[in-house]
Scaffold this motif. Structure first.
Motif, PDB file in Angstrom:
ATOM      1  N   MET A   1      11.653 -23.766  23.418  1.00 56.50           N
ATOM      2  CA  MET A   1      10.892 -22.563  23.767  1.00 56.50           C
ATOM      3  C   MET A   1      11.470 -21.335  23.056  1.00 56.50           C
ATOM      4  N   ASN A   2      10.577 -20.407  22.739  1.00 54.75           N
ATOM      5  CA  ASN A   2      10.996 -19.130  22.135  1.00 54.75           C
ATOM      6  C   ASN A   2      10.601 -17.966  23.047  1.00 54.75           C
ATOM      7  N   ILE A   3      11.322 -16.863  22.886  1.00 55.85           N
ATOM      8  CA  ILE A   3      11.069 -15.670  23.697  1.00 55.85           C
ATOM      9  C   ILE A   3      10.891 -14.485  22.761  1.00 55.85           C
ATOM     10  N   LEU A   4       9.871 -13.666  22.990  1.00 56.66           N
ATOM     11  CA  LEU A   4       9.718 -12.420  22.222  1.00 56.66           C
ATOM     12  C   LEU A   4       9.828 -11.241  23.185  1.00 56.66           C
ATOM     13  N   LEU A   5      10.718 -10.312  22.857  1.00 56.48           N
ATOM     14  CA  LEU A   5      10.883  -9.107  23.662  1.00 56.48           C
ATOM     15  C   LEU A   5       9.998  -8.010  23.091  1.00 56.48           C
ATOM     16  N   CYS A   6       9.180  -7.400  23.952  1.00 55.18           N
ATOM     17  CA  CYS A   6       8.376  -6.281  23.491  1.00 55.18           C
ATOM     18  C   CYS A   6       8.661  -5.067  24.347  1.00 55.18           C
ATOM     19  N   GLY A   7       8.251  -3.912  23.870  1.00 55.91           N
ATOM     20  CA  GLY A   7       8.438  -2.683  24.631  1.00 55.91           C
ATOM     21  C   GLY A   7       8.607  -1.496  23.718  1.00 55.91           C
ATOM     22  N   PHE A   8       8.644  -0.326  24.340  1.00 55.45           N
ATOM     23  CA  PHE A   8       8.672   0.923  23.585  1.00 55.45           C
ATOM     24  C   PHE A   8       9.981   1.056  22.787  1.00 55.45           C
ATOM     25  N   MET A   9       9.905   1.839  21.717  1.00 52.63           N
ATOM     26  CA  MET A   9      11.120   2.150  20.952  1.00 52.63           C
ATOM     27  C   MET A   9      12.210   2.616  21.919  1.00 52.63           C
ATOM     28  N   GLY A  10      13.421   2.121  21.710  1.00 52.59           N
ATOM     29  CA  GLY A  10      14.539   2.576  22.537  1.00 52.59           C
ATOM     30  C   GLY A  10      14.696   1.840  23.862  1.00 52.59           C
ATOM     31  N   CYS A  11      13.873   0.817  24.120  1.00 55.19           N
ATOM     32  CA  CYS A  11      13.981   0.133  25.425  1.00 55.19           C
ATOM     33  C   CYS A  11      15.112  -0.892  25.434  1.00 55.19           C
ATOM     34  N   GLY A  12      15.707  -1.169  24.272  1.00 56.81           N
ATOM     35  CA  GLY A  12      16.881  -2.051  24.247  1.00 56.81           C
ATOM     36  C   GLY A  12      16.599  -3.483  23.822  1.00 56.81           C
ATOM     37  N   LYS A  13      15.447  -3.706  23.149  1.00 54.46           N
ATOM     38  CA  LYS A  13      15.075  -5.073  22.756  1.00 54.46           C
ATOM     39  C   LYS A  13      16.171  -5.737  21.919  1.00 54.46           C
ATOM     40  N   SER A  14      16.702  -5.004  20.942  1.00 50.38           N
ATOM     41  CA  SER A  14      17.684  -5.616  20.034  1.00 50.38           C
ATOM     42  C   SER A  14      19.022  -5.842  20.724  1.00 50.38           C
ATOM     43  N   SER A  15      19.518  -4.848  21.456  1.00 50.84           N
ATOM     44  CA  SER A  15      20.843  -5.052  22.068  1.00 50.84           C
ATOM     45  C   SER A  15      20.794  -6.139  23.136  1.00 50.84           C
ATOM     46  N   VAL A  16      19.721  -6.194  23.898  1.00 49.78           N
ATOM     47  CA  VAL A  16      19.632  -7.222  24.939  1.00 49.78           C
ATOM     48  C   VAL A  16      19.415  -8.605  24.312  1.00 49.78           C
ATOM     49  N   GLY A  17      18.558  -8.667  23.303  1.00 48.60           N
ATOM     50  CA  GLY A  17      18.311  -9.938  22.614  1.00 48.60           C
ATOM     51  C   GLY A  17      19.601 -10.498  22.032  1.00 48.60           C
ATOM     52  N   LYS A  18      20.380  -9.622  21.415  1.00 42.58           N
ATOM     53  CA  LYS A  18      21.661 -10.041  20.817  1.00 42.58           C
ATOM     54  C   LYS A  18      22.602 -10.563  21.897  1.00 42.58           C
ATOM     55  N   LYS A  19      22.656  -9.841  23.000  1.00 40.09           N
ATOM     56  CA  LYS A  19      23.556 -10.217  24.095  1.00 40.09           C
ATOM     57  C   LYS A  19      23.138 -11.573  24.681  1.00 40.09           C
TER      58      LYS A  19
ATOM     59  N   ALA B   1      13.460  -9.882  18.938  1.00 41.17           N
ATOM     60  CA  ALA B   1      13.210  -8.489  19.307  1.00 41.17           C
ATOM     61  C   ALA B   1      12.102  -7.989  18.379  1.00 41.17           C
ATOM     62  N   SER B   2      10.980  -7.549  18.950  1.00 37.51           N
ATOM     63  CA  SER B   2       9.869  -7.097  18.100  1.00 37.51           C
ATOM     64  C   SER B   2       9.899  -5.582  17.968  1.00 37.51           C
ATOM     65  N   GLY B   3       9.353  -5.070  16.871  1.00 40.73           N
ATOM     66  CA  GLY B   3       9.187  -3.622  16.728  1.00 40.73           C
ATOM     67  C   GLY B   3       8.207  -3.145  17.808  1.00 40.73           C
ATOM     68  N   GLY B   4       8.344  -1.876  18.215  1.00 39.05           N
ATOM     69  CA  GLY B   4       7.554  -1.364  19.332  1.00 39.05           C
ATOM     70  C   GLY B   4       6.043  -1.419  19.151  1.00 39.05           C
ATOM     71  N   GLY B   5       5.580  -1.590  17.896  1.00 38.21           N
ATOM     72  CA  GLY B   5       4.135  -1.611  17.667  1.00 38.21           C
ATOM     73  C   GLY B   5       3.581  -3.012  17.481  1.00 38.21           C
ATOM     74  N   LEU B   6       4.444  -4.003  17.452  1.00 32.47           N
ATOM     75  CA  LEU B   6       4.003  -5.341  17.018  1.00 32.47           C
ATOM     76  C   LEU B   6       2.955  -5.974  17.931  1.00 32.47           C
ATOM     77  N   VAL B   7       3.138  -5.910  19.227  1.00 30.48           N
ATOM     78  CA  VAL B   7       2.178  -6.601  20.108  1.00 30.48           C
ATOM     79  C   VAL B   7       0.895  -5.803  20.345  1.00 30.48           C
ATOM     80  N   LEU B   8       0.791  -4.647  19.690  1.00 31.81           N
ATOM     81  CA  LEU B   8      -0.442  -3.863  19.840  1.00 31.81           C
ATOM     82  C   LEU B   8      -1.561  -4.461  18.993  1.00 31.81           C
ATOM     83  N   LYS B   9      -1.157  -5.288  18.021  1.00 34.84           N
ATOM     84  CA  LYS B   9      -2.151  -5.927  17.152  1.00 34.84           C
ATOM     85  C   LYS B   9      -2.520  -7.278  17.757  1.00 34.84           C
ATOM     86  N   GLU B  10      -3.792  -7.428  18.079  1.00 35.29           N
ATOM     87  CA  GLU B  10      -4.297  -8.631  18.760  1.00 35.29           C
ATOM     88  C   GLU B  10      -3.923  -9.913  17.985  1.00 35.29           C
ATOM     89  N   GLU B  11      -4.047  -9.829  16.656  1.00 36.96           N
ATOM     90  CA  GLU B  11      -3.729 -11.008  15.829  1.00 36.96           C
ATOM     91  C   GLU B  11      -2.283 -11.480  16.084  1.00 36.96           C
TER      92      GLU B  11
END
Ligand code: S3P
Length: 169
Positions: free
Chosen positions: A1-19, A75-85
């Motif tokens: 299984m894979n996990i993608l973290l989404c959320g606004f810029m600065g929400c901590g996607k990269s630091s939490v994903g790394k941890k 960790a996705s960029g803050g705009g990535l999941v806004l695109k339906e594709e």
């Protein structure tokens, strides 16, 4: 299984994903870093030299490639999941989406001095963040398999996320 973290810029996607990757056997990827490595220039330079639409195409390619891997936390960029594709690509691959929900006040604090985020290099940063957040928050919530309350330090947050992932496995 894979996990993608989404959320606004600065929400901590990269630091939490790394941890989380550090505490488990998941491998960590960051779509921005992935694109920067491929292009050989920074996200700001991509926006300046090639434009945002080009960047958004690279995001789609990146998420396509990363979702094909196994046992990764992305960790996705803050705009990535806004695109339906992109959301279709993620969901079709079986990857779960976690929205990292951080109170707007905390996001303002964290984004006060950022210089590496091209969208925020503007005079009216505060108002812009408010508007963008209001537009994006319902989409983050809609696409997410789980909304993770994320206004806390990285270690307890990563542990909460890990518990969630273990429940899914
Ligand atoms: C963006 C967020 C950034 C980066 C780019 C665009 C956005 O990533 O992908 O500057 O549209 O919200 P972070 O969310 O990691 O800052």
């Amino acid at each position: 299984m894979n996990i993608l973290l989404c959320g606004f810029m600065g929400c901590g996607k990269s630091s939490v994903g790394k941890k989380v990757a550090h505490l488990s056997n998941y491998k960590f990827y960051d779509t921005d870093k992935y694109i920067e490595k491929k292009e050989g220039i920074s996200i700001s330079e991509i926006f300046n030299l090639k434009g945002e639409p080009y960047f958004r195409e690279q995001e789609t390619l990146a998420v396509k490639e990363l979702c094909q891997k196994d046992h990764v936390i992305i960790a996705s960029g803050g705009g990535l999941v806004l695109k339906e594709e992109n959301v279709q690509i993620i969901k079709n691959s079986g990857c779960k989406i976690v929205y990292m929900d951080v109170p707007l006040r905390a996001l303002h604090e964290r984004l006060k001095r950022t210089e590496k985020r091209p969208l925020l290099q503007r005079e009216d940063r505060t108002e812009f963040i408010n508007t963008l957040h209001a537009q994006r928050e319902p989409i983050y919530k809609k696409v997410a398999d789980y909304v993770l309350p994320s206004g806390m330090p990285v270690v307890p947050l990563a542990k909460n996320l890990l518990k969630l992932i273990e429940n899914w496995e």
